[in-house]
Design a protein around this motif. Structure first.
Motif, PDB file in Angstrom:
ATOM      1  N   LEU A  60       0.850  -1.195   0.000  1.00 57.05           N
ATOM      2  CA  LEU A  60       0.000   0.000   0.000  1.00 57.05           C
ATOM      3  C   LEU A  60       0.889   1.249   0.000  1.00 57.05           C
ATOM      4  N   PRO A  61       0.360   2.390  -0.456  1.00 60.55           N
ATOM      5  CA  PRO A  61       1.120   3.633  -0.368  1.00 60.55           C
ATOM      6  C   PRO A  61       1.542   3.911   1.076  1.00 60.55           C
ATOM      7  N   GLY A  62       2.697   4.554   1.234  1.00 63.24           N
ATOM      8  CA  GLY A  62       3.163   4.909   2.575  1.00 63.24           C
ATOM      9  C   GLY A  62       4.022   3.836   3.215  1.00 63.24           C
ATOM     10  N   GLY A  63       4.395   2.820   2.450  1.00 62.85           N
ATOM     11  CA  GLY A  63       5.277   1.795   2.987  1.00 62.85           C
ATOM     12  C   GLY A  63       4.582   0.738   3.817  1.00 62.85           C
ATOM     13  N   TYR A  64       3.273   0.596   3.653  1.00 63.47           N
ATOM     14  CA  TYR A  64       2.524  -0.430   4.380  1.00 63.47           C
ATOM     15  C   TYR A  64       2.356  -1.674   3.503  1.00 63.47           C
TER      16      TYR A  64
ATOM     17  N   ASP B  87      -0.105 -13.762   5.991  1.00 66.97           N
ATOM     18  CA  ASP B  87       0.773 -14.707   6.693  1.00 66.97           C
ATOM     19  C   ASP B  87       0.389 -14.762   8.178  1.00 66.97           C
ATOM     20  N   PRO B  88      -0.184 -15.889   8.640  1.00 68.63           N
ATOM     21  CA  PRO B  88      -0.636 -15.939  10.048  1.00 68.63           C
ATOM     22  C   PRO B  88       0.511 -15.820  11.038  1.00 68.63           C
ATOM     23  N   THR B  89       1.730 -16.176  10.614  1.00 72.41           N
ATOM     24  CA  THR B  89       2.867 -16.111  11.554  1.00 72.41           C
ATOM     25  C   THR B  89       3.288 -14.671  11.836  1.00 72.41           C
ATOM     26  N   ARG B  90       2.823 -13.721  10.998  1.00 77.63           N
ATOM     27  CA  ARG B  90       3.203 -12.308  11.236  1.00 77.63           C
ATOM     28  C   ARG B  90       2.244 -11.606  12.197  1.00 77.63           C
ATOM     29  N   LEU B  91       1.091 -12.212  12.449  1.00 79.90           N
ATOM     30  CA  LEU B  91       0.092 -11.512  13.269  1.00 79.90           C
ATOM     31  C   LEU B  91       0.610 -11.274  14.683  1.00 79.90           C
ATOM     32  N   ASP B  92       0.413 -10.064  15.169  1.00 81.70           N
ATOM     33  CA  ASP B  92       0.817  -9.695  16.531  1.00 81.70           C
ATOM     34  C   ASP B  92      -0.406  -9.927  17.438  1.00 81.70           C
ATOM     35  N   ILE B  93      -0.481 -11.128  18.004  1.00 82.29           N
ATOM     36  CA  ILE B  93      -1.681 -11.517  18.758  1.00 82.29           C
ATOM     37  C   ILE B  93      -1.878 -10.615  19.983  1.00 82.29           C
ATOM     38  N   ASP B  94      -0.784 -10.202  20.604  1.00 83.82           N
ATOM     39  CA  ASP B  94      -0.898  -9.295  21.759  1.00 83.82           C
ATOM     40  C   ASP B  94      -1.606  -8.002  21.348  1.00 83.82           C
ATOM     41  N   LEU B  95      -1.154  -7.434  20.230  1.00 80.50           N
ATOM     42  CA  LEU B  95      -1.730  -6.167  19.762  1.00 80.50           C
ATOM     43  C   LEU B  95      -3.203  -6.348  19.376  1.00 80.50           C
ATOM     44  N   ILE B  96      -3.498  -7.432  18.665  1.00 80.07           N
ATOM     45  CA  ILE B  96      -4.882  -7.674  18.227  1.00 80.07           C
ATOM     46  C   ILE B  96      -5.784  -7.871  19.444  1.00 80.07           C
ATOM     47  N   HIS B  97      -5.316  -8.673  20.385  1.00 80.85           N
ATOM     48  CA  HIS B  97      -6.124  -8.905  21.587  1.00 80.85           C
ATOM     49  C   HIS B  97      -6.326  -7.610  22.359  1.00 80.85           C
ATOM     50  N   ARG B  98      -5.258  -6.823  22.487  1.00 83.65           N
ATOM     51  CA  ARG B  98      -5.375  -5.567  23.247  1.00 83.65           C
ATOM     52  C   ARG B  98      -6.393  -4.645  22.584  1.00 83.65           C
ATOM     53  N   PHE B  99      -6.290  -4.485  21.252  1.00 80.26           N
ATOM     54  CA  PHE B  99      -7.227  -3.571  20.594  1.00 80.26           C
ATOM     55  C   PHE B  99      -8.659  -4.075  20.742  1.00 80.26           C
ATOM     56  N   LEU B 100      -8.877  -5.345  20.409  1.00 77.17           N
ATOM     57  CA  LEU B 100     -10.257  -5.858  20.427  1.00 77.17           C
ATOM     58  C   LEU B 100     -10.848  -5.805  21.826  1.00 77.17           C
TER      59      LEU B 100
ATOM     60  N   GLY C  51      -3.222  -8.893   8.020  1.00 79.01           N
ATOM     61  CA  GLY C  51      -2.586  -7.863   8.837  1.00 79.01           C
ATOM     62  C   GLY C  51      -2.017  -6.801   7.927  1.00 79.01           C
ATOM     63  N   VAL C  52      -1.923  -5.578   8.441  1.00 81.49           N
ATOM     64  CA  VAL C  52      -1.216  -4.504   7.731  1.00 81.49           C
ATOM     65  C   VAL C  52      -0.004  -4.135   8.571  1.00 81.49           C
ATOM     66  N   TYR C  53       1.140  -4.041   7.898  1.00 83.37           N
ATOM     67  CA  TYR C  53       2.408  -3.875   8.610  1.00 83.37           C
ATOM     68  C   TYR C  53       3.209  -2.704   8.044  1.00 83.37           C
ATOM     69  N   ARG C  54       3.906  -2.045   8.945  1.00 82.67           N
ATOM     70  CA  ARG C  54       5.005  -1.157   8.556  1.00 82.67           C
ATOM     71  C   ARG C  54       6.236  -1.758   9.223  1.00 82.67           C
ATOM     72  N   PRO C  55       7.451  -1.239   8.913  1.00 77.59           N
ATOM     73  CA  PRO C  55       8.638  -1.888   9.473  1.00 77.59           C
ATOM     74  C   PRO C  55       8.588  -2.012  10.995  1.00 77.59           C
ATOM     75  N   GLN C  56       7.959  -1.055  11.673  1.00 79.23           N
ATOM     76  CA  GLN C  56       7.937  -1.087  13.149  1.00 79.23           C
ATOM     77  C   GLN C  56       6.920  -2.076  13.706  1.00 79.23           C
ATOM     78  N   GLY C  57       6.037  -2.611  12.862  1.00 77.89           N
ATOM     79  CA  GLY C  57       5.071  -3.579  13.384  1.00 77.89           C
ATOM     80  C   GLY C  57       3.703  -3.447  12.748  1.00 77.89           C
ATOM     81  N   GLN C  58       2.751  -4.167  13.338  1.00 78.18           N
ATOM     82  CA  GLN C  58       1.401  -4.248  12.773  1.00 78.18           C
ATOM     83  C   GLN C  58       0.578  -3.005  13.104  1.00 78.18           C
ATOM     84  N   VAL C  59      -0.198  -2.523  12.130  1.00 74.74           N
ATOM     85  CA  VAL C  59      -1.074  -1.366  12.374  1.00 74.74           C
ATOM     86  C   VAL C  59      -2.529  -1.645  12.017  1.00 74.74           C
ATOM     87  N   GLY C  60      -2.795  -2.753  11.320  1.00 69.70           N
ATOM     88  CA  GLY C  60      -4.176  -3.010  10.911  1.00 69.70           C
ATOM     89  C   GLY C  60      -4.485  -4.495  10.904  1.00 69.70           C
TER      90      GLY C  60
END
Ligand SMILES: CC(C)(COP(=O)(O)OP(=O)(O)OC[C@H]1O[C@@H](n2cnc3c(N)ncnc32)[C@H](O)[C@@H]1OP(=O)(O)O)[C@@H](O)C(=O)NCCC(=O)NCCS
Length: 146
Positions: A7-11, A16-29, A55-64
């Motif tokens: 996506l534009p903006g480096g996203y 890939d299920p192995t990239r999902l940040d389960i901590d982040l997803i659980h925290r948001f939900l 998942g949507v990722y930038r180099p620092q981690g998952q955002v979506g």
């Protein structure tokens, strides 16, 4: 090979299920969403394991994130969609959902459905609209046993 879309903006959108940040997803939900407050980590993990997730990722981690419950033929139910507040307003959710609609495993899906309280504009841009035959829909909510 994971399905990936840049996506534009480096996203990057990835399935890939192995990239999902389960901590982040659980925290948001469980803490920030209006529909899954208090959802346990075990249920988050089980729901992800039974779904096609993006998942949507930038180099620092998952955002979506988006979770798609589907038989990959006839039906796809979109849920648990979010973009972190600091990344909103850059068309990330639009790009993620456009990538979902073009996912190679989902190109034959005959019916996509979702429920949204206030994001009709987002999905409307992608071709979603009000369900005209809503009187045919039925739902069952089993009583809680625990
Ligand atoms: C809704 C959400 C996923 C949009 O993410 P995003 O990456 O900022 O979305 P985009 O930049 O692709 O598009 C923004 C569009 O979403 C629409 N939108 C709907 N609800 C919104 C909300 N609560 N916050 C921001 N945008 C929202 C806006 O109208 C905007 O349309 P516009 O560009 O025509 O003004 C994000 O705001 C979010 O995570 N909100 C909290 C979680 C949520 O409500 N999820 C449910 C979605 S069904």
């Amino acid at each position: 090979m994971p399905y990936e879309v840049t996506l534009p903006g480096g996203y990057t959108v990835s399935d890939d299920p192995t990239r999902l940040d389960i901590d982040l997803i659980h925290r948001f939900l469980s803490e920030e969403s209006y529909w899954a407050k208090g959802r346990s980590r075990a249920l988050v993990e089980r729901s992800i394991a039974g779904s096609l997730c993006l998942g949507v990722y930038r180099p620092q981690g998952q955002v979506g994130f988006a979770r798609i419950v589907t038989d990959r033929c006839f039906f796809a139910w979109v849920c648990d969609v979010f973009v972190l507040p600091e990344a909103r307003g850059q068309s990330i959710a639009t790009g993620m959902m456009a990538a979902a609609l073009r996912h190679p495993d989902l190109t034959e899906v005959a019916r996509w459905m979702l429920v949204t309280t206030d994001a009709q504009g987002l999905y409307g841009r992608l071709g979603f609209g009000p369900y005209q035959e809503v009187y045919k829909l039925m739902a069952y909510f089993p009583p809680k046993t625990s």
